[in-house]
Design a protein around this motif. Structure first.
Motif, PDB file in Angstrom:
ATOM      1  N   TYR A   1       0.815  -1.261   0.065  1.00 37.37           N
ATOM      2  CA  TYR A   1      -0.088  -0.022   0.014  1.00 37.37           C
ATOM      3  C   TYR A   1       0.672   1.447   0.109  1.00 37.37           C
ATOM      4  O   TYR A   1       0.685   2.220  -0.802  1.00 37.37           O
ATOM      5  N   GLU A   2       1.869   1.404   0.925  1.00 34.61           N
ATOM      6  CA  GLU A   2       2.372   2.584   0.967  1.00 34.61           C
ATOM      7  C   GLU A   2       3.655   2.577  -0.123  1.00 34.61           C
ATOM      8  O   GLU A   2       3.557   3.918  -0.406  1.00 34.61           O
ATOM      9  N   GLU A   3       4.426   1.753  -0.343  1.00 34.85           N
ATOM     10  CA  GLU A   3       5.416   2.028  -1.250  1.00 34.85           C
ATOM     11  C   GLU A   3       5.044   1.830  -2.625  1.00 34.85           C
ATOM     12  O   GLU A   3       5.659   2.371  -3.641  1.00 34.85           O
ATOM     13  N   LYS A   4       4.184   0.607  -2.999  1.00 36.32           N
ATOM     14  CA  LYS A   4       3.631   0.470  -4.264  1.00 36.32           C
ATOM     15  C   LYS A   4       2.553   1.331  -4.704  1.00 36.32           C
ATOM     16  O   LYS A   4       2.112   1.400  -5.906  1.00 36.32           O
ATOM     17  N   GLY A   5       1.680   1.832  -3.642  1.00 41.81           N
ATOM     18  CA  GLY A   5       0.575   2.605  -4.293  1.00 41.81           C
ATOM     19  C   GLY A   5      -0.659   1.849  -4.509  1.00 41.81           C
ATOM     20  O   GLY A   5      -1.596   2.419  -4.981  1.00 41.81           O
ATOM     21  N   LEU A   6      -0.644   0.678  -4.049  1.00 42.86           N
ATOM     22  CA  LEU A   6      -1.884  -0.163  -4.448  1.00 42.86           C
ATOM     23  C   LEU A   6      -2.880   0.121  -3.259  1.00 42.86           C
ATOM     24  O   LEU A   6      -2.784  -0.310  -2.452  1.00 42.86           O
ATOM     25  N   ASP A   7      -3.994   0.770  -3.774  1.00 41.19           N
ATOM     26  CA  ASP A   7      -4.880   1.270  -2.535  1.00 41.19           C
ATOM     27  C   ASP A   7      -5.784   0.264  -2.639  1.00 41.19           C
ATOM     28  O   ASP A   7      -6.279  -0.673  -3.319  1.00 41.19           O
ATOM     29  N   TYR A   8      -6.443   0.140  -1.267  1.00 41.92           N
ATOM     30  CA  TYR A   8      -7.595  -0.949  -0.829  1.00 41.92           C
ATOM     31  C   TYR A   8      -8.975  -0.406  -1.522  1.00 41.92           C
ATOM     32  O   TYR A   8      -9.229   0.686  -1.357  1.00 41.92           O
ATOM     33  N   PRO A   9      -9.602  -1.297  -1.872  1.00 36.71           N
ATOM     34  CA  PRO A   9     -10.872  -0.887  -2.564  1.00 36.71           C
ATOM     35  C   PRO A   9     -11.969  -0.114  -1.437  1.00 36.71           C
ATOM     36  O   PRO A   9     -12.273  -0.648  -0.405  1.00 36.71           O
ATOM     37  N   VAL A  10     -12.476   0.961  -1.902  1.00 34.47           N
ATOM     38  CA  VAL A  10     -13.418   1.795  -1.038  1.00 34.47           C
ATOM     39  C   VAL A  10     -14.431   0.984  -0.171  1.00 34.47           C
ATOM     40  O   VAL A  10     -14.761   1.199   0.725  1.00 34.47           O
ATOM     41  N   GLY A  11     -14.840   0.167  -1.430  1.00 34.03           N
ATOM     42  CA  GLY A  11     -16.089  -0.585  -0.661  1.00 34.03           C
ATOM     43  C   GLY A  11     -15.840  -1.534   0.282  1.00 34.03           C
ATOM     44  O   GLY A  11     -16.727  -2.197   0.810  1.00 34.03           O
ATOM     45  N   TYR A  12     -14.592  -2.091   0.342  1.00 29.82           N
ATOM     46  CA  TYR A  12     -14.249  -3.072   1.480  1.00 29.82           C
ATOM     47  C   TYR A  12     -13.348  -2.380   2.678  1.00 29.82           C
ATOM     48  O   TYR A  12     -13.544  -2.648   3.814  1.00 29.82           O
ATOM     49  N   VAL A  13     -12.509  -1.380   2.385  1.00 33.06           N
ATOM     50  CA  VAL A  13     -11.846  -0.564   3.241  1.00 33.06           C
ATOM     51  C   VAL A  13     -12.282   0.925   2.998  1.00 33.06           C
ATOM     52  O   VAL A  13     -11.502   1.599   2.446  1.00 33.06           O
ATOM     53  N   ARG A  14     -13.257   1.342   3.687  1.00 30.99           N
ATOM     54  CA  ARG A  14     -13.796   2.667   3.652  1.00 30.99           C
ATOM     55  C   ARG A  14     -12.639   3.893   4.178  1.00 30.99           C
ATOM     56  O   ARG A  14     -12.384   4.791   3.391  1.00 30.99           O
ATOM     57  N   TRP A  15     -12.063   3.637   5.371  1.00 36.17           N
ATOM     58  CA  TRP A  15     -10.864   4.435   5.681  1.00 36.17           C
ATOM     59  C   TRP A  15      -9.544   4.055   5.701  1.00 36.17           C
ATOM     60  O   TRP A  15      -9.338   3.315   6.805  1.00 36.17           O
ATOM     61  N   THR A  16      -8.910   4.341   4.624  1.00 34.23           N
ATOM     62  CA  THR A  16      -7.400   3.798   4.748  1.00 34.23           C
ATOM     63  C   THR A  16      -6.561   5.132   5.256  1.00 34.23           C
ATOM     64  O   THR A  16      -7.261   6.042   5.797  1.00 34.23           O
TER      65      THR A  16
END
Length: 713
Positions: free
Chosen positions: A303-318
């Motif tokens: 997530y932090e280094e490669k920039g792969l976001d968590y889908p908002v439908g599954y993780v609303r608040w990253t």
């Protein structure tokens, strides 16, 4: 540019003039306007660093245990050198800042130079220029106060604690600990329509919290505290208690259990122990939760280094969306951040700022550092000093100055090379290493090393994914190259290196850090055996486990342990056999891993030798790490962790020595080859062959087949 750093050895704090950080893939380069000193987190870091060795040991028991293990394995002298390298190296301070983007990586499309951003976490240091990953920065609307935006990281920690409490609008929440984090938590609760009730052991903090927006706040020692809070919550007790205090006492957790209503929630944000009594938590069926820093994504390199976001439908608040939420509240004028700022210093006043925190002076928790955004700071190279090169000795440039370079390469090369330039992504490491080993300059630009006509030999000690490109660039620049293993992390990279090398008329020397073939015990075995005779070889490696998120286990960065570490033992087997591999058959231990970290491989060689290489991560760390056995012509040679050699033949010999895996001998042979214009200690064809075999082992593991190899060196 200027950067604030601290040395762990004696707590020495310095504002260093260092090269601007390099901007890597997925990163943005930001010119800081303001950064926030967190008196809690950073104050403890600085305080611990200024303690004596005994106090440091008490505060860092885990690190002390690691040092003890290091002494057991490598001896006092080696362990001392490694520890002092760690303690003497300056570490950047800071993790929350705001400024203007001055450059973006090619793969960043939603930000551009000129955008204002708030940054947090890794890279968001107290410095003129910072380089941060995309998911660790958020855009700031024009008109938003950048000074206030520098609070974003700490505010995101507070927001995540509130998310974990899962309180609905109209509810109430007690906040225990009213430092900067606690006061921000109170303000964010109020802005969300939740009644905040503060508790602290300091009247000053209680009054500051009320001034900053807490609905009510009490001193912990106040008479009838529990009854007063019960009254403030309508007689039910708190819907949730968020602990933002930092203490070694269990009182905050005990108090939280008393103040919570039936089936309420207790959220631990601050650093507090959790060894509490059972009564309140059991009878009320309380939910005790930990809050992890800025939110989901924190400590996840994908997530932090490669920039792969968590889908908002599954993780609303990253963590990034928490940062965005704070900026939106700030821009809407729903927060009073100004009341949390007690002091502002120019970066040159940072010493005074930290002294203020450590003195226990009656000050608010929010201290701001500001930066001169008009002065020129885009220096990518710093001249450390001028030297008089020793005639006839190679002139070296270094790319990378991590632990391995500082602990093994540079100490063993000192006095045998002219050190000229050193390049790292972070200026503090290149400046420290450059000063310590007498380099002439340090830089954040690798191109500077490759284009320097005075440098004839380049040492590459970076992460594995950059090795192939750096080797190719060094070769094309006509420079000899020593690269830490592996040579490449993909077969296509390996073939690219081979093509570049074989097409060169004047071929520079290429060397990979396969040190074990240069170990004294390895050489002893080779002297006792008749060349060309078939051998039975067994190599057992108790490698130990690495976390799944470790960069070595990342296929794109480290290439996996077979490619990055197993290659050492493939090379050793090839060297002992004295012959190229003609077939491999391998199987992994366990199944389902993207990159297996335990395998057993059977290698057959052109001269009739055979080897079994077992690289295992599922053993005990207390067992010896490496065992090598060679069977040949009625003899057996056994190496135990490169400390003991036993030779069984007509006579039995046992030799013991301090552990020597051949690092120094390997380096000196390479330097000698460069100096005397001789061939590389390991011919390029063998270096290529070793890497090829590691890839074929992985192919055998994937397919379940025996893989045959073109065995010509």
């Amino acid at each position: 540019m200027q950067q604030l750093t601290q040395q762990l050895k004696d707590g020495k704090m310095e504002i260093l003039e260092v090269p601007c950080p390099a901007m890597g893939k997925g990163q943005v380069l930001v010119r800081n306007h303001y950064s926030l000193i967190s008196s809690g987190t950073e104050g403890k870091t600085v305080s611990d660093a200024r303690k004596g060795y005994i106090a440091k040991a008490r505060a860092r028991q885990k690190e002390v245990n690691a040092v003890i293990e290091l002494v057991k394995k490598q001896g006092i002298k080696a362990a001392y050198g490694i520890v002092m390298n760690k303690l003497e190296a300056p570490s950047p301070l800071g993790y929350s800042c705001a400024g203007e983007i001055i450059a973006v990586a090619e793969d960043i499309t939603d930000l551009k130079p000129g955008d204002l951003v708030a940054c947090g976490g890794q890279g968001a240091y107290h410095a003129d220029i910072v380089s941060v990953y995309r998911n660790l920065c958020v855009k700031i609307p024009r008109g938003t106060n950048l000074k206030h935006a520098s609070f974003t990281t700490v505010a995101s920690v507070a927001l995540q604690g509130i998310r974990q409490a899962d309180i609905q609008a109209g509810g109430n929440c007690v906040v225990i600990g009213l430092g900067l984090l606690g006061q921000l938590t109170c303000q964010l609760l109020n802005a969300s329509g939740i009644k905040s009730i503060g508790v602290d052991i300091s009247d000053r903090q209680v009054n500051a919290a009320i001034k900053a927006g807490a609905r009510v706040a009490f001193n912990r020692s106040e008479e009838g505290l529990e009854l007063k809070i019960l009254d403030e919550t309508g007689g039910y007790g708190a819907d949730a208690v968020i602990i933002t205090a930092a203490t070694t006492s269990t009182d905050p957790v005990e108090l939280a259990g008393i103040l919570c209503r039936q089936k309420g929630k207790v959220i631990i944000v601050g650093a507090v122990p959790t060894g509490f009594s059972r009564t309140s938590y059991y009878r009320k069926e309380l939910d005790l939760r930990m809050s992890s820093s800025y939110g989901p994504g924190r400590y996840d390199p994908v997530y932090e280094e490669k920039g792969l976001d968590y889908p908002v439908g599954y993780v609303r608040w990253t963590e990034n969306r928490n940062m965005q939420a704070f900026i939106e509240l700030l821009s809407a004028g729903k927060l009073d951040v100004d009341s949390l700022i007690s002091h502002e210093f120019d970066i040159s006043g940072a010493y005074e700022a930290y002294d203020l925190i450590l003195s226990g002076s009656k000050t608010s928790a929010g201290i701001i550092l500001s930066y001169d955004t008009e002065k020129a700071v885009l220096n990518d190279t710093i001249v450390i000093g001028s030297s008089r090169p020793v005639t006839g000795i190679p002139v070296a440039g270094f790319i990378g100055a991590g632990n391995f370079a500082r602990n093994f390469l540079l100490p063993n090369l000192r006095g045998h090379l002219n050190f000229r330039g050193i390049a790292t992504a972070h200026g503090t490491s290149s400046l420290f290493t450059g000063r310590k080993y007498g380099f002439e300059y340090c830089t954040s630009l690798q191109d500077k090393i490759f284009s320097d006509d005075k440098i004839d030999t380049v040492f590459i000690a970076t992460r594995h994914n950059s090795h192939a490109d750096s080797v190719i660039r060094a070769l094309k620049a006509g420079k000899n190259v020593f690269v830490e293993k592996p040579l490449a992390i993909t077969l296509s990279e390996l073939e690219q290196i081979r093509q570049v090398y074989i097409q060169m008329e004047q071929k520079p020397l290429v060397m990979v850090g396969y040190n074990r073939r240069f170990a004294p015990f390895t050489k002893y075995i080779m002297r006792t055996l008749m060349p060309g005779r078939p051998k039975g070889i067994s190599i057992l490696v108790n490698a130990g486990a690495l976390p799944s998120v470790h960069w070595v286990n990342d296929p794109e960065t480290g290439g996996g342990r077979i490619t990055g570490e197993g290659c050492h033992f493939i090379d050793l087997a090839i060297f002992l056999a004295g012959s190229p591999v003609i077939s491999v058959s391998a199987g992994e231990i366990g199944h389902g891993k993207k990159l297996p970290d335990s395998f057993v491989a059977t290698l057959t060689f052109a001269n009739g030798s055979a080897a079994s290489v077992s690289y295992l991560s599922n053993g005990s760390k207390d067992a010896p790490k490496e065992a090598v056995h060679v069977f040949c012509d009625g003899t057996v040679s056994s190496i135990d962790d490169f400390r003991t050699l036993k030779f069984f033949g007509k006579k039995i010999h046992t030799i013991k020595s301090k552990q020597d895996k051949g690092h120094k001998a390997e380096l000196l042979e390479f330097v000698s080859s460069v100096k005397n214009c001789q061939e590389s200690p390991i011919p390029f064809e063998q270096l290529y062959h070793t890497s090829l075999v590691t890839f074929k082992i992985q192919e055998s593991m994937r397919t379940g087949n025996t893989i045959y190899i073109d065995h010509k060196f």
